[in-house]
Design an enzyme around this catalytic site. Structure first.
Site, PDB file in Angstrom:
ATOM      1  N   SER A  35       0.657   2.077   0.069  1.00 32.96           N
ATOM      2  CA  SER A  35       1.314   2.977  -0.892  1.00 32.96           C
ATOM      3  C   SER A  35       0.364   4.095  -1.294  1.00 32.96           C
ATOM      4  CB  SER A  35       1.768   2.201  -2.127  1.00 32.96           C
ATOM      5  OG  SER A  35       0.691   1.497  -2.699  1.00 32.96           O
ATOM      6  N   GLU A 172       9.072  -8.450  -2.145  1.00 28.61           N
ATOM      7  CA  GLU A 172       9.383  -7.167  -2.776  1.00 28.61           C
ATOM      8  C   GLU A 172      10.891  -6.927  -2.820  1.00 28.61           C
ATOM      9  OE1 GLU A 172       7.129  -3.821  -1.330  1.00 28.61           O
ATOM     10  OE2 GLU A 172       8.286  -2.396  -2.521  1.00 28.61           O
TER      11      GLU A 172
HETATM   12  O1  KIV Z   1       1.550  -0.801  -0.467  1.00 29.59           O
HETATM   13  C1  KIV Z   1       1.696  -1.402  -1.553  1.00 29.59           C
HETATM   14  O2  KIV Z   1       1.342  -0.916  -2.633  1.00 29.59           O
HETATM   15  C2  KIV Z   1       2.332  -2.710  -1.509  1.00 29.59           C
HETATM   16  C3  KIV Z   1       2.768  -3.299  -2.825  1.00 29.59           C
HETATM   17  C4  KIV Z   1       3.951  -2.563  -3.339  1.00 29.59           C
HETATM   18  C5  KIV Z   1       3.039  -4.736  -2.732  1.00 29.59           C
HETATM   19  O3  KIV Z   1       2.514  -3.264  -0.485  1.00 29.59           O
END
Ligand code: KIV
Length: 256
Positions: A35, A172
């Site tokens: 992310s 998720e």
């Molecule tokens: O990439 C990310 O931040 C994640 C979380 C949302 C679990 O995989």
């Protein structure tokens, strides 16, 4: 912790500055999520995150973490092509960052890869439900497992990941009752995000829960601070003081 009934506290983290703060505040797992590609690098999805990018951020987080477990997301296409490539890429992440584990997305189709990584000594966290690297195949960022067929597939995926040797998994955006069933059926912990209160732990994207990324809103995100507002106010005050000659004052200057 699961056996002892202790909830696991996880947050995403992308740099040493926040790693020190979160580690000091007692967070159990610092997840260097891909992310970062959206939240810090401004991309629309996680798909263009690279191994180099993840290594850079994970190394920084590791430098700031003394106690917490540091988990690095394996980006899209670094583990799907072949098991050999997955081992090479995950091995690079472990060697070059000093992190404690990697995370990858998917269920039964990646179970063989999870087993291959675990067999060479790389701890693996799974990720089921809304898997952002498959956002286009899933038709958007939407709750998964609402129908019986998908719910059953997710249950089988969770079992497959556990049997392949994953030590934990993120769930998720799935309905709370389904997350509860999966969590009860597994010996390993589930870490929920948008998956209700029955998971063995919770994770949130740090700038979302701090109110720093104030353009993003979602039902499952609770804002524990309003840092975007604090930053805007602080910067406006600084700009005004510089423009009006009020900063720096004598107390910020060297007389000789
Ligand atoms: O990439 C990310 O931040 C994640 C979380 C949302 C679990 O995989």
């Amino acid at each position: 912790m699961k056996q002892g009934g202790e909830r696991i506290v996880a947050l995403t983290c992308y740099d040493a500055l926040f790693a020190r703060l979160l580690d000091g505040a007692g967070v159990d797992i610092l997840l260097v999520g891909d992310s970062v590609n959206q939240v810090l690098a401004g991309a629309d999805t996680t798909l263009s995150a690279t191994l180099e990018q993840m290594i850079y951020h994970t190394r920084s987080v590791r430098r700031g973490a003394e106690r917490a477990m540091v988990v690095c997301d394996l980006p899209f296409l670094t583990y799907q092509v072949s098991r050999e490539e997955a081992i090479r890429n995950a091995g690079r992440v472990m060697q070059e960052t000093g992190c404690h584990a990697v995370k990858l997305e998917g269920g039964q189709p990646v179970a063989g890869t999870v087993r291959a990584l675990v067999d060479v000594g790389i701890p693996v966290m799974g990720h089921l439900g809304l898997t952002p690297q498959s956002v286009h195949a899933l038709g958007g960022y939407r709750v998964q497992g609402r129908d019986q067929k998908t719910a059953e597939r997710l249950q089988a995926d969770a079992k497959a990941l556990e049997q392949a040797g994953a030590f934990a998994m993120v769930l998720e955006l799935i309905p709370a009752p389904l997350a509860s069933q999966i969590s009860k059926a597994l010996a390993i912990p589930t870490i929920g995000i948008g998956a209700g209160p029955a998971c063995d732990g919770q994770v949130l994207v740090l700038p979302d829960m701090l109110g720093l990324n104030d353009r993003f809103t979602a039902k499952f995100v609770k804002r524990y601070a309003a840092l975007a507002e604090d930053v805007r106010e602080a910067v406006k005050l600084y700009a005004a003081e510089v423009r009006e000659g009020r900063y720096p004052g004598p107390e910020h200057s060297f007389p000789t």
